[in-house]
Design a protein around this motif. Structure first.
Motif, PDB file in Angstrom:
ATOM      1  N   UNK A  92       0.815  -1.214   0.000  1.00  0.00           N
ATOM      2  CA  UNK A  92       0.000   0.000   0.000  1.00  0.00           C
ATOM      3  C   UNK A  92       0.851   1.268   0.000  1.00  0.00           C
ATOM      4  N   UNK A  93       2.042   1.180   0.612  1.00  0.00           N
ATOM      5  CA  UNK A  93       2.951   2.328   0.624  1.00  0.00           C
ATOM      6  C   UNK A  93       3.423   2.645  -0.792  1.00  0.00           C
ATOM      7  N   UNK A  94       3.589   1.629  -1.588  1.00  0.00           N
ATOM      8  CA  UNK A  94       4.102   1.796  -2.939  1.00  0.00           C
ATOM      9  C   UNK A  94       2.991   2.064  -3.961  1.00  0.00           C
ATOM     10  N   UNK A  95       1.840   1.428  -3.769  1.00  0.00           N
ATOM     11  CA  UNK A  95       0.751   1.574  -4.740  1.00  0.00           C
ATOM     12  C   UNK A  95      -0.590   1.229  -4.107  1.00  0.00           C
ATOM     13  N   UNK A  96      -1.469   2.175  -4.063  1.00  0.00           N
ATOM     14  CA  UNK A  96      -2.813   1.929  -3.523  1.00  0.00           C
ATOM     15  C   UNK A  96      -3.742   1.279  -4.546  1.00  0.00           C
ATOM     16  N   UNK A  97      -3.287   1.155  -5.780  1.00  0.00           N
ATOM     17  CA  UNK A  97      -4.127   0.590  -6.840  1.00  0.00           C
ATOM     18  C   UNK A  97      -3.970  -0.917  -7.016  1.00  0.00           C
ATOM     19  N   UNK A  98      -3.079  -1.543  -6.272  1.00  0.00           N
ATOM     20  CA  UNK A  98      -2.860  -2.991  -6.396  1.00  0.00           C
ATOM     21  C   UNK A  98      -3.863  -3.719  -5.508  1.00  0.00           C
ATOM     22  N   UNK A  99      -4.706  -4.538  -6.131  1.00  0.00           N
ATOM     23  CA  UNK A  99      -5.757  -5.248  -5.389  1.00  0.00           C
ATOM     24  C   UNK A  99      -5.242  -6.502  -4.694  1.00  0.00           C
ATOM     25  N   UNK A 100      -4.246  -7.175  -5.295  1.00  0.00           N
ATOM     26  CA  UNK A 100      -3.716  -8.404  -4.703  1.00  0.00           C
ATOM     27  C   UNK A 100      -2.324  -8.687  -5.248  1.00  0.00           C
ATOM     28  N   UNK A 101      -1.589  -9.536  -4.516  1.00  0.00           N
ATOM     29  CA  UNK A 101      -0.227  -9.917  -4.909  1.00  0.00           C
ATOM     30  C   UNK A 101      -0.040 -11.415  -4.698  1.00  0.00           C
ATOM     31  N   UNK A 102       0.875 -11.995  -5.481  1.00  0.00           N
ATOM     32  CA  UNK A 102       1.256 -13.382  -5.250  1.00  0.00           C
ATOM     33  C   UNK A 102       2.100 -13.477  -3.993  1.00  0.00           C
ATOM     34  N   UNK A 103       1.852 -14.517  -3.202  1.00  0.00           N
ATOM     35  CA  UNK A 103       2.761 -14.913  -2.127  1.00  0.00           C
ATOM     36  C   UNK A 103       3.171 -16.354  -2.429  1.00  0.00           C
ATOM     37  N   UNK A 104       4.144 -16.893  -1.703  1.00  0.00           N
ATOM     38  CA  UNK A 104       4.769 -18.153  -2.083  1.00  0.00           C
ATOM     39  C   UNK A 104       4.122 -19.431  -1.625  1.00  0.00           C
ATOM     40  N   UNK A 105       2.819 -19.442  -1.420  1.00  0.00           N
ATOM     41  CA  UNK A 105       2.129 -20.671  -1.049  1.00  0.00           C
ATOM     42  C   UNK A 105       1.577 -21.384  -2.263  1.00  0.00           C
ATOM     43  N   UNK A 106       1.553 -22.712  -2.181  1.00  0.00           N
ATOM     44  CA  UNK A 106       1.125 -23.531  -3.309  1.00  0.00           C
ATOM     45  C   UNK A 106       0.454 -24.787  -2.779  1.00  0.00           C
ATOM     46  N   UNK A 107      -0.652 -25.178  -3.419  1.00  0.00           N
ATOM     47  CA  UNK A 107      -1.303 -26.437  -3.045  1.00  0.00           C
ATOM     48  C   UNK A 107      -0.400 -27.591  -3.455  1.00  0.00           C
ATOM     49  N   UNK A 108      -0.159 -28.511  -2.544  1.00  0.00           N
ATOM     50  CA  UNK A 108       0.772 -29.606  -2.792  1.00  0.00           C
ATOM     51  C   UNK A 108       0.075 -30.778  -3.468  1.00  0.00           C
ATOM     52  N   UNK A 109       0.392 -31.011  -4.731  1.00  0.00           N
ATOM     53  CA  UNK A 109      -0.054 -32.181  -5.484  1.00  0.00           C
ATOM     54  C   UNK A 109      -1.534 -32.511  -5.307  1.00  0.00           C
ATOM     55  N   UNK A 110      -2.384 -31.528  -5.386  1.00  0.00           N
ATOM     56  CA  UNK A 110      -3.847 -31.707  -5.313  1.00  0.00           C
ATOM     57  C   UNK A 110      -4.312 -32.371  -4.013  1.00  0.00           C
ATOM     58  N   UNK A 111      -3.563 -32.192  -2.931  1.00  0.00           N
ATOM     59  CA  UNK A 111      -3.891 -32.838  -1.663  1.00  0.00           C
ATOM     60  C   UNK A 111      -4.749 -31.969  -0.748  1.00  0.00           C
ATOM     61  N   UNK A 112      -5.018 -30.740  -1.126  1.00  0.00           N
ATOM     62  CA  UNK A 112      -5.715 -29.755  -0.300  1.00  0.00           C
ATOM     63  C   UNK A 112      -4.852 -29.275   0.864  1.00  0.00           C
ATOM     64  N   UNK A 113      -3.569 -29.622   0.854  1.00  0.00           N
ATOM     65  CA  UNK A 113      -2.602 -29.099   1.816  1.00  0.00           C
ATOM     66  C   UNK A 113      -1.735 -28.093   1.073  1.00  0.00           C
ATOM     67  N   UNK A 114      -1.280 -27.085   1.785  1.00  0.00           N
ATOM     68  CA  UNK A 114      -0.464 -26.045   1.173  1.00  0.00           C
ATOM     69  C   UNK A 114       0.951 -26.074   1.734  1.00  0.00           C
ATOM     70  N   UNK A 115       1.897 -25.659   0.892  1.00  0.00           N
ATOM     71  CA  UNK A 115       3.304 -25.606   1.265  1.00  0.00           C
ATOM     72  C   UNK A 115       3.861 -24.242   0.868  1.00  0.00           C
ATOM     73  N   UNK A 116       4.989 -23.884   1.474  1.00  0.00           N
ATOM     74  CA  UNK A 116       5.725 -22.676   1.076  1.00  0.00           C
ATOM     75  C   UNK A 116       6.830 -23.077   0.116  1.00  0.00           C
ATOM     76  N   UNK A 117       7.023 -22.309  -0.941  1.00  0.00           N
ATOM     77  CA  UNK A 117       8.051 -22.610  -1.933  1.00  0.00           C
ATOM     78  C   UNK A 117       9.466 -22.563  -1.365  1.00  0.00           C
ATOM     79  N   UNK A 118       9.662 -21.821  -0.285  1.00  0.00           N
ATOM     80  CA  UNK A 118      11.002 -21.753   0.302  1.00  0.00           C
ATOM     81  C   UNK A 118      11.298 -22.951   1.201  1.00  0.00           C
ATOM     82  N   UNK A 119      10.354 -23.874   1.333  1.00  0.00           N
ATOM     83  CA  UNK A 119      10.562 -25.079   2.122  1.00  0.00           C
ATOM     84  C   UNK A 119      10.289 -24.913   3.603  1.00  0.00           C
ATOM     85  N   UNK A 120       9.929 -23.720   4.044  1.00  0.00           N
ATOM     86  CA  UNK A 120       9.659 -23.510   5.467  1.00  0.00           C
ATOM     87  C   UNK A 120       8.319 -24.137   5.861  1.00  0.00           C
ATOM     88  N   UNK A 121       8.142 -24.317   7.157  1.00  0.00           N
ATOM     89  CA  UNK A 121       6.954 -24.983   7.695  1.00  0.00           C
ATOM     90  C   UNK A 121       5.709 -24.132   7.483  1.00  0.00           C
TER      91      UNK A 121
END
Length: 169
Positions: A92-121
């Motif tokens: 918001x400090x940089x741009x008030x016009x951005x509605x959303x951003x990507x973060x590094x979470x991803x659904x793991x192999x269609x399991x309905x569980x999510x993981x972080x791309x950096x390997x953290x818990x």
């Protein structure tokens, strides 16, 4: 080939467990790379740099971009409400016009569980009401809302969409 590149970051493990919020500005102005892409703005916290990149990219391309920023570079993982809140304000400090951003979470192999791309818990989530809902069984990536509509809440989304994003390195 994109799938292989996307799963490679899982081999590198980094931990980010923050309980308090000690931040200082990293950049006060917009910076650009040699290729003309807007680097946005950044903050540092406990040895990590969180950089908001305003150029919209697909999830895979955003992750590859973040990996080029440094040895530990990935789309950001989020492990606390404080970091989640910090990142909303960074955008918001940089741009008030951005509605959303990507973060590094991803659904793991269609399991309905999510993981972080950096390997953290996966130890924190801030899903919006009714999320994740995995529309058509194909919403596998995570965006964070940053505008007035549910700022700080997360939504699962098709990875092929283009969004600005936040890198952590």
């Amino acid at each position: 080939m994109n799938c292989v590149l996307l799963l490679l970051p899982l081999l590198a493990v980094a931990c980010c467990h923050s309980t308090d919020l000690e931040t200082k500005p990293f950049l006060n102005e917009t910076e650009t790379l040699g290729n003309g892409q807007d680097m946005g703005s950044a903050v540092t916290h406990r040895g990590w740099t969180y950089r908001f990149v305003t150029t919209p990219m697909t999830f895979v391309n955003a992750e590859l971009y973040c990996q080029r920023l440094g040895r530990r570079g990935h789309l950001t993982s989020i492990h606390s409400y404080c970091i989640n809140h910090l990142l909303v304000h960074l955008v918001r400090r940089c741009s008030r016009n951005v509605a959303s951003v990507w973060i590094g979470g991803l659904q793991f192999l269609k399991t309905k569980r999510f993981i972080w791309l950096d390997g953290s818990r996966w130890n924190f989530a801030r899903w919006g009401p009714g999320e994740p809902n995995n529309v058509y069984g194909r919403e596998e990536c995570i965006e964070m809302y940053t505008s007035h509509y549910r700022p700080g809440y997360w939504n699962d989304l098709f990875c092929s969409y283009s969004r600005p994003f936040i890198c952590k390195y």
